[in-house]
Design an enzyme around this catalytic site. Structure first.
Site, mmCIF file in Angstrom:
data_model
loop_
_atom_site.group_PDB
_atom_site.id
_atom_site.type_symbol
_atom_site.label_atom_id
_atom_site.label_comp_id
_atom_site.label_asym_id
_atom_site.label_seq_id
_atom_site.Cartn_x
_atom_site.Cartn_y
_atom_site.Cartn_z
ATOM 1 N N ALA A 1 0.806 -1.218 0.000
ATOM 2 C CA ALA A 1 0.000 0.000 0.000
ATOM 3 C C ALA A 1 0.843 1.274 0.000
ATOM 4 O O ALA A 1 0.337 2.360 0.248
ATOM 5 C CB ALA A 1 -0.926 -0.014 1.209
ATOM 6 N N ASN B 1 4.258 -10.726 4.334
ATOM 7 C CA ASN B 1 3.526 -9.673 3.638
ATOM 8 C C ASN B 1 4.490 -8.641 3.073
ATOM 9 O O ASN B 1 5.376 -8.159 3.768
ATOM 10 C CB ASN B 1 2.513 -9.007 4.580
ATOM 11 C CG ASN B 1 1.518 -10.021 5.121
ATOM 12 O OD1 ASN B 1 1.503 -10.324 6.300
ATOM 13 N ND2 ASN B 1 0.714 -10.569 4.237
ATOM 14 N N GLY B 2 4.322 -8.302 1.796
ATOM 15 C CA GLY B 2 5.207 -7.330 1.157
ATOM 16 C C GLY B 2 6.590 -7.892 0.945
ATOM 17 O O GLY B 2 7.580 -7.154 0.980
ATOM 18 N N ASP C 1 0.022 -3.331 12.695
ATOM 19 C CA ASP C 1 0.074 -2.642 11.398
ATOM 20 C C ASP C 1 -1.265 -1.945 11.154
ATOM 21 O O ASP C 1 -1.711 -1.806 10.019
ATOM 22 C CB ASP C 1 0.409 -3.624 10.260
ATOM 23 C CG ASP C 1 0.858 -2.922 8.977
ATOM 24 O OD1 ASP C 1 1.220 -1.730 9.044
ATOM 25 O OD2 ASP C 1 0.816 -3.555 7.909
#
Ligand SMILES: [Zn+2]
Length: 381
Positions: A141, A220-221, A274
């Protein structure tokens, strides 16, 4: 002086039925069974509170959070920071490192400078720069237009603007100059974290050897684990020096994988939220830094649906899910929610466990492991 008696204490060594005593904002005694007599000259009269067998855990330490209650840390505005911190404190987070997503150079300086004021006020324990030196292919994002190559001068300016409060930076180690920036971070007393990266395992190991000590929201990411190329996940799980963050919200990582990570790296897992502004709010439209985010059914995604965009959970929820959904033992889940992140941040001499001498930050759990009461610095909030 206040003594909480008849408590089910979650200590690093295990769960013990006993008592904890606080005075002057500190834990001054912990023990099994009935409270020992208060000693020490000049001690103030003691108040004993029976918590009736309730579970007491150390206050949660969230090393990665962007917002909550409709507000965000990104602007650095004190009013907003106060709203976010206050919301998460209600859910048991007594120590917070505020995260900034990738922004413009000036936007980040302003954000860091504002958050340094929030840190001076004691609202947060430090600042985490998530970016701007991240891989475009794993930007999640973060605004891809604002990503840039590691810039040691810019980093130095941000550290200066933070007046000692920049605690962590997440970067992609495969970018040119990233490993040098890891070394700069270590020298400046800033924890270097690997994340939003497409690096192969060897490159990530190089960053760890240079001093990086955290893997930002594992899985994630980042490039996924492959059995012939372990990538960032394999490198982080395989390195005993490295703390791995997990977003245990049931959206980012499934419970089976949470169990796997605890099995592989039990004493090194840090639960994080997060969380973005939508935490504690309903579904709708929100901002994450410069990006527009839609929240539906508690799941936050970029407006165009291309990526998950932070979570809407609290540390209390991450902890509860670890115990009830993933089946992690209470003391292991508690360690992941408090002591492990405290250690990763270099704050474990002050917070992270119910030990004598540490700050009196604790959470009394109620029905269904919900948060019944929160104490910060010896005061019920
Ligand atoms: Zn991220």
């Amino acid at each position: 002086m206040l003594t909480l008696a008849n408590a089910r204490l979650v200590l690093p060594s295990g769960v013990v039925d006993g008592w904890v005593r606080v005075q002057g904002g500190r834990i001054v005694g912990v023990g099994a069974g009935a409270p020992a007599g208060a000693d020490g000259a000049g001690a103030r009269p003691e108040v004993v509170e029976n918590v009736r067998g309730r579970v007491v855990v150390p206050g949660f330490v969230d090393m990665h959070v962007h917002g909550g209650a409709g507000a965000s840390y990104q602007s650095g505005r004190l009013e907003e920071a106060r709203r976010v911190a206050e919301f998460h404190l209600g859910a048991g987070t007594t120590t917070t490192v505020a995260s900034l997503v990738t922004g413009t150079p000036q936007g980040l300086v302003d954000g860091v400078a504002g958050l340094a004021d929030a840190a001076d006020e004691g609202l947060i324990a430090g600042i985490h720069l998530e970016g701007p030196y991240l891989a475009g292919s794993r930007c999640g994002a973060h605004d891809p237009a604002l990503l840039r190559e590691p810039d040691r001068d810019e980093f130095a300016r941000l550290v200066e603007a933070g007046r000692g409060h920049v605690r962590m930076i997440t970067l992609a180690p495969e970018l040119p100059g990233a490993v040098d920036l890891v070394r700069d971070a270590v020298r400046a007393g800033v924890v270097a974290a690997v994340g939003h990266t497409d690096a192969a395992g060897a490159c990530v190991r190089e960053a760890f050897d240079a001093g990086a000590r955290v893997a930002t929201h594992l899985f994630n990411g980042m490039r996924p684990l492959h059995h012939r190329e372990g990538g960032p996940v394999g490198a982080a799980l395989g390195d005993a020096r490295v703390t791995v963050e997990l977003i245990n919200d049931g959206v980012h990582v499934e419970p089976e994988v949470v169990r796997l990570v605890f099995a592989a790296a039990g004493g090194r897992v840090a639960l994080i939220t997060d969380a973005m502004g939508a935490a504690g709010m309903g579904d709708g439209s929100y901002r994450l830094g410069p990006m527009s985010v839609t929240v539906s059914g508690g799941r936050a995604t970029l407006e165009d649906g291309t990526s998950i965009a932070g979570s809407t959970i609290t540390m209390a929820e991450a902890f509860r899910r670890a115990v009830e959904v993933a089946g992690i033992p209470l003391e292991d889940a508690s360690r992941a929610a408090s002591l492990v992140p405290a250690r990763a941040l270099g704050l474990d001499h002050e917070v992270g466990s119910l030990d004598v001498g540490k700050r009196a930050d604790l959470v009394v759990l109620g029905e269904g492991r919900s948060v019944a009461r929160v104490m910060k610095d010896g005061r019920w909030r």
